[in-house]
Scaffold this active site. Structure first.
Site, PDB file in Angstrom:
ATOM      1  N   CYS A 114       3.749  -4.221 -21.268  1.00 41.49           N
ATOM      2  CA  CYS A 114       2.833  -5.357 -21.431  1.00 41.49           C
ATOM      3  C   CYS A 114       2.446  -5.597 -22.887  1.00 41.49           C
ATOM      4  O   CYS A 114       1.889  -6.641 -23.219  1.00 41.49           O
ATOM      5  CB  CYS A 114       1.596  -5.159 -20.567  1.00 41.49           C
ATOM      6  SG  CYS A 114       2.022  -4.867 -18.849  1.00 41.49           S
ATOM      7  N   HIS A 255      -4.142  -9.338 -22.868  1.00 45.24           N
ATOM      8  CA  HIS A 255      -3.113  -9.234 -21.830  1.00 45.24           C
ATOM      9  C   HIS A 255      -3.782  -9.475 -20.480  1.00 45.24           C
ATOM     10  O   HIS A 255      -4.852  -8.938 -20.195  1.00 45.24           O
ATOM     11  CB  HIS A 255      -2.467  -7.847 -21.882  1.00 45.24           C
ATOM     12  CG  HIS A 255      -1.642  -7.538 -20.688  1.00 45.24           C
ATOM     13  ND1 HIS A 255      -0.676  -8.397 -20.230  1.00 45.24           N
ATOM     14  CD2 HIS A 255      -1.636  -6.478 -19.840  1.00 45.24           C
ATOM     15  CE1 HIS A 255      -0.115  -7.877 -19.155  1.00 45.24           C
ATOM     16  NE2 HIS A 255      -0.682  -6.711 -18.892  1.00 45.24           N
ATOM     17  N   ASN A 285      -0.124 -10.592 -13.390  1.00 46.12           N
ATOM     18  CA  ASN A 285       0.289  -9.834 -14.575  1.00 46.12           C
ATOM     19  C   ASN A 285       1.776 -10.088 -14.822  1.00 46.12           C
ATOM     20  O   ASN A 285       2.616  -9.691 -14.020  1.00 46.12           O
ATOM     21  CB  ASN A 285       0.022  -8.348 -14.323  1.00 46.12           C
ATOM     22  CG  ASN A 285       0.404  -7.467 -15.501  1.00 46.12           C
ATOM     23  OD1 ASN A 285       1.086  -7.907 -16.422  1.00 46.12           O
ATOM     24  ND2 ASN A 285      -0.022  -6.209 -15.458  1.00 46.12           N
TER      25      ASN A 285
HETATM   26  N1  COA Z   1      -5.356  -4.259  -0.546  1.00 47.65           N
HETATM   27  C1  COA Z   1      -6.303  -3.569   0.132  1.00 47.65           C
HETATM   28  N2  COA Z   1      -6.645  -2.299  -0.169  1.00 47.65           N
HETATM   29  C2  COA Z   1      -5.984  -1.714  -1.207  1.00 47.65           C
HETATM   30  C3  COA Z   1      -4.994  -2.372  -1.938  1.00 47.65           C
HETATM   31  C4  COA Z   1      -4.681  -3.694  -1.571  1.00 47.65           C
HETATM   32  N3  COA Z   1      -3.758  -4.430  -2.217  1.00 47.65           N
HETATM   33  N4  COA Z   1      -4.532  -1.543  -2.899  1.00 47.65           N
HETATM   34  C5  COA Z   1      -5.204  -0.396  -2.773  1.00 47.65           C
HETATM   35  N5  COA Z   1      -6.088  -0.483  -1.736  1.00 47.65           N
HETATM   36  C6  COA Z   1      -7.034   0.513  -1.245  1.00 47.65           C
HETATM   37  C7  COA Z   1      -6.629   1.918  -1.605  1.00 47.65           C
HETATM   38  O1  COA Z   1      -5.718   2.435  -0.657  1.00 47.65           O
HETATM   39  C8  COA Z   1      -7.963   2.630  -1.562  1.00 47.65           C
HETATM   40  O2  COA Z   1      -8.294   2.909  -0.241  1.00 47.65           O
HETATM   41  P1  COA Z   1      -9.061   4.265   0.158  1.00 47.65           P
HETATM   42  O3  COA Z   1     -10.401   4.176  -0.545  1.00 47.65           O
HETATM   43  O4  COA Z   1      -9.141   4.164   1.630  1.00 47.65           O
HETATM   44  O5  COA Z   1      -8.194   5.370  -0.357  1.00 47.65           O
HETATM   45  C9  COA Z   1      -8.949   1.580  -2.068  1.00 47.65           C
HETATM   46  O6  COA Z   1      -8.290   0.311  -1.887  1.00 47.65           O
HETATM   47  C10 COA Z   1      -9.325   1.747  -3.508  1.00 47.65           C
HETATM   48  O7  COA Z   1      -8.152   1.966  -4.279  1.00 47.65           O
HETATM   49  P2  COA Z   1      -8.183   2.049  -5.842  1.00 47.65           P
HETATM   50  O8  COA Z   1      -6.787   2.258  -6.330  1.00 47.65           O
HETATM   51  O9  COA Z   1      -9.227   3.017  -6.291  1.00 47.65           O
HETATM   52  O10 COA Z   1      -8.680   0.563  -6.187  1.00 47.65           O
HETATM   53  P3  COA Z   1      -9.072  -0.068  -7.563  1.00 47.65           P
HETATM   54  O11 COA Z   1     -10.414  -0.635  -7.520  1.00 47.65           O
HETATM   55  O12 COA Z   1      -8.750   0.871  -8.700  1.00 47.65           O
HETATM   56  O13 COA Z   1      -8.082  -1.313  -7.650  1.00 47.65           O
HETATM   57  C11 COA Z   1      -6.072  -1.896  -8.821  1.00 47.65           C
HETATM   58  C12 COA Z   1      -6.680  -1.112  -7.665  1.00 47.65           C
HETATM   59  C13 COA Z   1      -4.580  -1.628  -8.857  1.00 47.65           C
HETATM   60  C14 COA Z   1      -6.328  -3.365  -8.584  1.00 47.65           C
HETATM   61  C15 COA Z   1      -6.762  -1.449 -10.130  1.00 47.65           C
HETATM   62  O14 COA Z   1      -6.776  -0.048 -10.208  1.00 47.65           O
HETATM   63  C16 COA Z   1      -6.091  -1.975 -11.349  1.00 47.65           C
HETATM   64  O15 COA Z   1      -6.029  -3.168 -11.578  1.00 47.65           O
HETATM   65  N6  COA Z   1      -5.611  -1.060 -12.215  1.00 47.65           N
HETATM   66  C17 COA Z   1      -5.007  -1.420 -13.439  1.00 47.65           C
HETATM   67  C18 COA Z   1      -3.672  -1.941 -13.167  1.00 47.65           C
HETATM   68  C19 COA Z   1      -3.058  -2.552 -14.368  1.00 47.65           C
HETATM   69  O16 COA Z   1      -3.681  -3.308 -15.049  1.00 47.65           O
HETATM   70  N7  COA Z   1      -1.805  -2.230 -14.575  1.00 47.65           N
HETATM   71  C20 COA Z   1      -1.035  -2.800 -15.584  1.00 47.65           C
HETATM   72  C21 COA Z   1      -1.457  -2.342 -16.920  1.00 47.65           C
HETATM   73  S1  COA Z   1      -0.642  -3.332 -18.051  1.00 47.65           S
END
Ligand code: COA
Length: 334
Positions: A114, A255, A285
């Site tokens: 990214c 980004h 993204n």
């Molecule tokens: N829909 C519903 N539930 C989901 C899900 C989805 N698409 N994806 C994950 N979950 C669930 C998980 O299984 C977890 O369930 P649990 O509590 O029963 O275990 C819960 O939601 C929380 O998961 P978590 O990973 O802690 O959520 P989060 O708030 O961190 O959000 C992202 C997940 C991926 C949206 C977030 O972590 C994120 O944006 N991270 C950065 C990603 C990024 O920017 N990457 C590129 C960098 S350039």
């Protein structure tokens, strides 16, 4: 000494739209969850026969047309991508050059996820300031749908396809010049975001069984925390080192990974809402393409004017990060 000026911008998004509703029929998720956790509402998906280079060509054609610089004057082409047309070779940059009708010039890809567009900008700036090149076409182009696992709800809700491009060219006028570009990387965090298989680490006879490992895998929560910390620190550093205050920035263009990351970084930097450029809701993204696509949106909305200061800020797999301070400097009529 020659300086490097950010002359023009262009972008392209494929026609097909994949909404949160569509995704909720593919994996166990919902529009409400995706909107709340990421700010994303929809993303664009390239057609099967539409390659990363095809999107790059469309964005680049616009950027060249808007730059006022002739195609024959482009003497280097750099493409930032993690979803190249072909895995090892040829590079997507060489394919784009040929499709554009640019022959015999330096062309290569950059792999910085990214942060790719900011890395490409730093390369363009360095080549121009050293006097080696005069007009560098930089492109961020991604067909992330080709490396996304649509059975993994933790990643497939985030990514989209698209391309953006800019022409960076030599100037003697310091006021037009890109002020600074910072880039960094730390492989200690490599496993936060990766495509584990298909590279030289994969045994050939196991490749068939490992196809799923060629898709992106991510530790979302840890990535989130490192992203906020790194993006904020990097911007503080580039502003401080150049004696610029955040209120002097006209457009903060981070980004576009997740609205919550952008909000946390914007707040930490005390950015006003009208300084922060947001496109994540409609494109998701798009990795190396996200920053130039966001700049293009601003431009096409008539909100990017000559001389206005842009602050770019990126973070991605590697890990990599980077930031840049650049005035928008189109060639002005004499
Ligand atoms: N829909 C519903 N539930 C989901 C899900 C989805 N698409 N994806 C994950 N979950 C669930 C998980 O299984 C977890 O369930 P649990 O509590 O029963 O275990 C819960 O939601 C929380 O998961 P978590 O990973 O802690 O959520 P989060 O708030 O961190 O959000 C992202 C997940 C991926 C949206 C977030 O972590 C994120 O944006 N991270 C950065 C990603 C990024 O920017 N990457 C590129 C960098 S350039």
């Amino acid at each position: 000494m020659a300086y490097a000026a950010f002359r023009s911008i262009g972008a392209y998004v494929p026609q097909k739209i994949l909404t949160n509703e569509d995704l909720s029929k593919m994996v166990d998720t919902s529009d409400e969850w995706i909107t709340k956790r990421t700010g994303i509402k929809e993303r664009h998906i390239a057609a099967k026969e539409e390659f990363t280079s095809d999107m790059g060509v469309k964005a680049a054609s616009l950027a060249i047309e808007r730059s006022g610089i002739a195609l024959e004057e482009i003497d280097m082409l750099v493409c930032a991508t993690i979803s190249p047309d072909y895995f090892c070779m040829p590079s997507t940059a060489t394919i784009i050059a040929t499709k554009l009708g640019i022959k015999g010039v330096t062309a290569f890809d950059i792999s910085a996820a990214c942060t790719g567009f900011v890395y490409a900008l730093s390369v363009a700036k360095a080549f121009i300031e050293s006097g080696m090149k005069k007009n560098v076409l930089i492109i961020g182009a991604e067909k992330l749908s080709a490396i996304t696992d649509y059975s993994d709800r933790g990643t497939c809700i985030l990514f989209g396809d698209g391309a953006g491009a800019a022409v960076i060219s030599a100037t003697q006028n310091k006021e037009e010049a890109i002020i600074d570009v910072h880039t960094g990387a730390d492989g200690e965090y490599a496993d936060l975001l990766m495509t584990p298989n298909g590279g030289s680490g994969s045994a050939h006879d196991e490749l068939e069984n490992e196809a799923a490992g060629c898709f992106m895998q991510m530790k979302g929560n840890e990535t989130f925390k490192v992203a906020v910390r790194t993006l904020t620190n990097d911007v503080k550093e580039i502003l401080e080192q150049n004696n610029i205050k955040s209120e002097d920035v006209t457009h903060f263009i981070p980004h576009q990974a997740n609205y919550r990351i952008i909000k946390a970084v914007g707040d930490a930097l005390k950015m006003r809402e009208n300084q922060v450029v947001l496109t994540v809701a409609k494109y998701g993204n798009t990795s190396g393409a996200s920053i130039p696509m966001a700049i293009n949106d601003l431009y096409e909305a008539g909100k990017l004017k000559a001389g206005e200061l842009m602050l770019l800020d990126a973070f991605g797999g590697g890990l990599t990060w980077g930031s840049a301070l650049a005035p928008f400097s189109p060639i002005r009529d004499a």
